[in-house]
Design an enzyme around this catalytic site. Structure first.
Site, PDB file in Angstrom:
ATOM      1  N   GLU A 126     -16.502  27.577 -41.592  1.00 50.07           N
ATOM      2  CA  GLU A 126     -16.424  26.108 -41.593  1.00 50.07           C
ATOM      3  C   GLU A 126     -17.283  25.432 -42.660  1.00 50.07           C
ATOM      4  OE1 GLU A 126     -15.670  25.222 -36.927  1.00 50.07           O
ATOM      5  OE2 GLU A 126     -17.701  25.708 -37.496  1.00 50.07           O
TER       6      GLU A 126
HETATM    7  C1  NGO Z   1     -16.660  27.802 -33.987  1.00 47.40           C
HETATM    8  C2  NGO Z   1     -17.772  27.354 -34.905  1.00 47.40           C
HETATM    9  C3  NGO Z   1     -19.121  27.292 -34.221  1.00 47.40           C
HETATM   10  C4  NGO Z   1     -19.017  26.585 -32.877  1.00 47.40           C
HETATM   11  C5  NGO Z   1     -17.977  27.306 -32.026  1.00 47.40           C
HETATM   12  C6  NGO Z   1     -17.816  26.638 -30.680  1.00 47.40           C
HETATM   13  C7  NGO Z   1     -17.152  29.476 -35.384  1.00 47.40           C
HETATM   14  C8  NGO Z   1     -17.063  30.790 -36.014  1.00 47.40           C
HETATM   15  N1  NGO Z   1     -17.736  28.402 -35.894  1.00 47.40           N
HETATM   16  O1  NGO Z   1     -16.681  29.218 -34.164  1.00 47.40           O
HETATM   17  O2  NGO Z   1     -20.036  26.618 -35.051  1.00 47.40           O
HETATM   18  O3  NGO Z   1     -20.259  26.625 -32.227  1.00 47.40           O
HETATM   19  O4  NGO Z   1     -16.735  27.361 -32.664  1.00 47.40           O
HETATM   20  O5  NGO Z   1     -16.873  27.237 -29.876  1.00 47.40           O
END
Ligand code: NGO
Length: 560
Positions: free
Chosen positions: A357
């Site tokens: 992300e």
């Molecule tokens: C996503 C995000 C995390 C969040 C999570 C919550 C990934 C790999 N990045 O998973 O920052 O905490 O969801 O479910």
């Protein structure tokens, strides 16, 4: 004459007495398997490759000896682990001997050569007067010891006081080895911080189900959780708070080593994750020079009043607003120093660089980052692990890609020859709510009830990935909503044993209806371990022999 008759009578009595005694002894020795011991033998999680009962009973007593044979380093530690585990509940201080003699009333641990068992497998044979665990390595013996725990009554888990139980084990043979070499869980200690003792308890809980990897998510926007001696503000400033504004915390390097050593005594590898180039706000707060230059800060903060501002302390839960700057050389001094210090205190072969992300990192910059991270990790003698987005970089067979959301990235990683671990959010994100009434958790990926988290298979989850590229499974627990150990336990149990089974047991014949009964039978063990599990309506909790016999009140939950 009278004397002779008396003698005859005496002989008859003595003989009868002896025979009766022998009969009793043989009855005792051939005590048939009780329904409870049978249920435990048939109920092991993860399900063993094969388990055949022979119908009798071994009873652990204060005279049982733990015997080791061979001089392979580590065997003695397994013996110690077993003795220490069995002591509080039984009150027995079992004697340890290393003469390798297979005496009566003993638990023998020995190293053998048995190709089928592989690196982690074991064979456990229980007869009326002996238990024998054999394996190619101490880790195999250790998993055998964990199986032995499950064969004993649930009270064996009492670590505080001696319990009133008959320590009976069904006789038979179990042969067992894992399907995947990577069976793990991830704990997010950044959004909310969890101290060393909580992490140790977590290690013990996952180890009971033969998981061998603990991934620690030790940095994110909200908190930096590891002391880096060359950049002290990271922990001192970046570790000061957490989601919701609590006091946060961090591990000193000594704390971290303590966790690593504890994990290694449980045959668990710690994988530390520094999430970069996004999810990096805590570092930007700690060192102003790490903040991106003007070319990256395209939007003024006033243009997005409701978005978090990178570089300022952040205690919310939004993602994707912070980034490092690929054009600044200080960025790579920081990355080099952090990964060098972390590699030096991490005996396991992996460093996780995050990579998820990075929404405000431009794509070419992102790719340049991943490629440089790869070289830095390699220069520190480790293998790079990253979330699936890293598939956009030059990943090769030395890199491990963690699939969580996008099948496209998973396939891209596979095409480039990388190895994969499976953490599909819709199945094994332990932070997802069970249903809309769950008291904790998120639901952006799905509501995940226990049956759904069990009913999937890594080999068929994403089309076009060769089985040989899949290393295994990992269940992450993100901690945006998770504040206490009880919160952790509520979200992790009862889902985690199912993920452990997906990682360990073969997929043929894996069936929810059969599994849910074994899962229900674990509950009395969780009660003794004081685990605050979620009492899912999908699980037939009252199927244990004990509960059926005693018509126990099944309405009382395990809530503390
Ligand atoms: C996503 C995000 C995390 C969040 C999570 C919550 C990934 C790999 N990045 O998973 O920052 O905490 O969801 O479910």
């Amino acid at each position: 004459m009278f004397y002779t008759r008396l003698k005859t009578i005496r002989i008859v009595y003595v003989t009868a007495g002896l025979l009766a005694g022998l009969f009793l002894v043989s009855c005792e020795r051939n005590k048939s398997t009780s329904p409870e011991a049978r249920q435990r033998f048939e109920g092991i999680i993860p399900k063993p490759v094969s388990a055949n009962m022979t119908g009798n009973t071994f009873t652990l007593t204060e005279d049982t000896k733990v015997v080791t044979s061979g001089s392979v380093e580590g065997v003695d530690n397994v013996a110690r682990f077993l003795i220490d585990k069995l002591k509080p509940a039984t009150g027995f201080n079992l004697e340890k001997s290393s003469d390798g003699k297979e005496g009566k009333n003993s638990i023998l641990l020995s190293i053998s050569k048995d190709a089928e068992l592989g690196a982690e497998g074991y064979e456990l044979t229980v007869s009326e007067d002996q238990i024998k665990i054999t394996a190619n390595s101490p880790v195999g013996l250790y998993w055998g010891a964990q199986t032995l725990r499950q064969l004993l009554p649930a009270e064996i888990e009492n670590s505080k006081s001696a319990a009133n139980a008959s320590w009976e084990i069904a006789t038979g043979t179990i042969r067992d080895y894992p399907r995947y070499s990577w069976r793990g869980s991830m704990l997010d200690v950044s959004r909310h911080f969890f101290g060393v003792e909580d992490v140790k308890r977590y290690i013990d809980l996952i180890s009971l189900y033969k998981m061998n990897v603990l991934h620690l998510h030790i940095s994110d926007d909200q908190g930096w959780r590891i002391e880096i001696k060359s950049w002290p503000n990271l922990a001192n400033i970046g570790g000061r708070t957490q989601v919701g504004g609590g006091k946060g915390g961090y591990y000193t390097q000594e704390d971290y080593k303590e966790i690593v050593n504890y994990a290694s005594s449980r045959h668990i590898t710690i994988i530390p994750e520094i999430d970069m180039p996004g999810h990096i706000n805590a570092a930007l707060v700690s060192y102003k020079e790490l903040n991106p230059g003007p070319s990256i800060n395209r939007e003024p903060a006033s243009a997005r009043p409701n978005r978090p501002v990178a570089g300022q302390v952040y205690t919310g839960t939004e993602v994707g607003f912070s980034t490092l700057d690929v054009r600044k050389e200080v960025t790579f001094k920081f990355v080099n120093d952090v990964l060098r210090e972390l590699a030096a205190i991490t005996p396991g072969p992996y460093l996780h660089i995050g990579g998820d992300e990075a929404a405000v990192t431009k794509k070419p910059d992102y790719i340049a980052f991943i490629n440089r991270f790869k070289d830095i990790v390699k220069a520190n003698g480790k293998r790079m692990v990253g979330w699936e987005e890293i598939a956009q970089g030059d990943v090769d067979s030395t890199v491990i890609v963690q699939h969580w959301h996008s099948q496209q990235y998973a396939r891209m990683a596979a095409e480039k020859g990388a190895k994969l671990i499976f953490s599909p959010a819709q199945k094994v994100y332990l932070d997802m709510q069970y249903d809309s009434t769950s008291k904790l958790g998120l639901h952006w990926a799905a509501y995940i009830e226990v049956d759904s988290s069990y009913m999937w298979d890594p080999a068929t989850r994403v089309d076009g990935i060769d089985a040989s590229q899949i290393l295994g499974v990992e269940a992450p627990l993100w901690s945006e909503t998770v504040v206490t150990m009880d919160d952790i336990e509520y979200l992790v149990f009862p889902r985690l044993p199912g993920v452990a089974e997906i990682g360990w047991s073969k997929s043929d014949g894996r069936d929810w209806n059969e599994y849910k009964v074994r899962l229900a039978n674990q509950a009395e063990r969780w009660d003794v371990l004081d685990i605050d599990y979620y009492r899912s309506p999908k699980v037939p909790w009252d199927t244990s022999v004990d509960q059926q016999d005693n018509k126990k009140d099944t309405t009382s939950t395990a809530s503390k």
